[in-house]
Design a protein around this motif. Structure first.
Motif, mmCIF file in Angstrom:
data_model
loop_
_atom_site.group_PDB
_atom_site.id
_atom_site.type_symbol
_atom_site.label_atom_id
_atom_site.label_comp_id
_atom_site.label_asym_id
_atom_site.label_seq_id
_atom_site.Cartn_x
_atom_site.Cartn_y
_atom_site.Cartn_z
ATOM 1 N N ASN A 182 49.831 56.519 38.175
ATOM 2 C CA ASN A 182 50.585 55.444 37.525
ATOM 3 C C ASN A 182 50.795 54.351 38.569
ATOM 4 N N THR A 183 49.693 53.695 38.937
ATOM 5 C CA THR A 183 49.709 52.742 40.039
ATOM 6 C C THR A 183 49.554 51.319 39.519
ATOM 7 N N TYR A 184 50.408 50.441 40.015
ATOM 8 C CA TYR A 184 50.331 49.021 39.720
ATOM 9 C C TYR A 184 49.909 48.300 40.996
ATOM 10 N N SER A 185 48.969 47.384 40.880
ATOM 11 C CA SER A 185 48.503 46.616 42.034
ATOM 12 C C SER A 185 48.825 45.147 41.823
ATOM 13 N N GLU A 186 49.386 44.536 42.841
ATOM 14 C CA GLU A 186 49.711 43.104 42.792
ATOM 15 C C GLU A 186 49.204 42.458 44.071
ATOM 16 N N THR A 187 48.632 41.264 43.934
ATOM 17 C CA THR A 187 48.209 40.478 45.087
ATOM 18 C C THR A 187 49.150 39.292 45.223
#
Length: 143
Positions: free
Chosen positions: A134-139
């Motif tokens: 359950n991973t969220y990635s943000e740049t």
């Protein structure tokens, strides 16, 4: 006899499907923040703060700030990972101190520090699923 076998087999099959459908667990969200400069290069050593922002006090929101106000530095690839217990809307603030080579008129090189900052808002959700991921990635781009 054959009819009893079919009923028994069908009942077992239904129970197996029901058990399988109910075996989902709530997965806590994980946030991966990638910090990049405006040219796309990774910003290693940037300070990243993830926190519940100004809107956390609005009605209907209950946030334990101690568990959601987190800070860390990015690694050499510009990434930092945070794990949370439940769903939340969080602010991401980034500060990056970049050493810049400055050549003066006299031809001497001096190093000056340029402060770059970035900001994003992210919504994380704890979801019920079988998968452990359950991973969220943000740049976040620093300017």
């Amino acid at each position: 006899m054959k009819r009893n076998f079919i009923y028994s087999f069908t009942s077992l099959l239904i129970l197996a499907f029901a058990f399988n459908a109910c075996s989902k667990e709530e997965r806590s969200p994980k946030l991966v923040v990638h910090v990049a400069e405006s040219d796309g290069s990774a910003a290693s050593g940037a300070s990243v703060r993830v926190w519940p922002g100004e809107s956390a006090g609005e009605s209907g929101r209950i946030i334990n700030e101690c568990n959601y106000d987190k800070s860390d530095l990015t690694d050499s690839s510009g990434d930092v990972v945070f794990e949370f217990e439940s769903s939340a809307v969080l602010d991401i603030d980034v500060t990056y101190y970049k050493d810049v080579m400055d050549t003066t008129v006299l031809g001497t090189d001096t190093i000056r520090v340029d402060t770059l900052t970035g900001h994003r808002v992210v919504k994380l959700e704890a979801i019920r699923q079988k998968s452990e991921e359950n991973t969220y990635s943000e740049t976040v781009e620093v300017k």
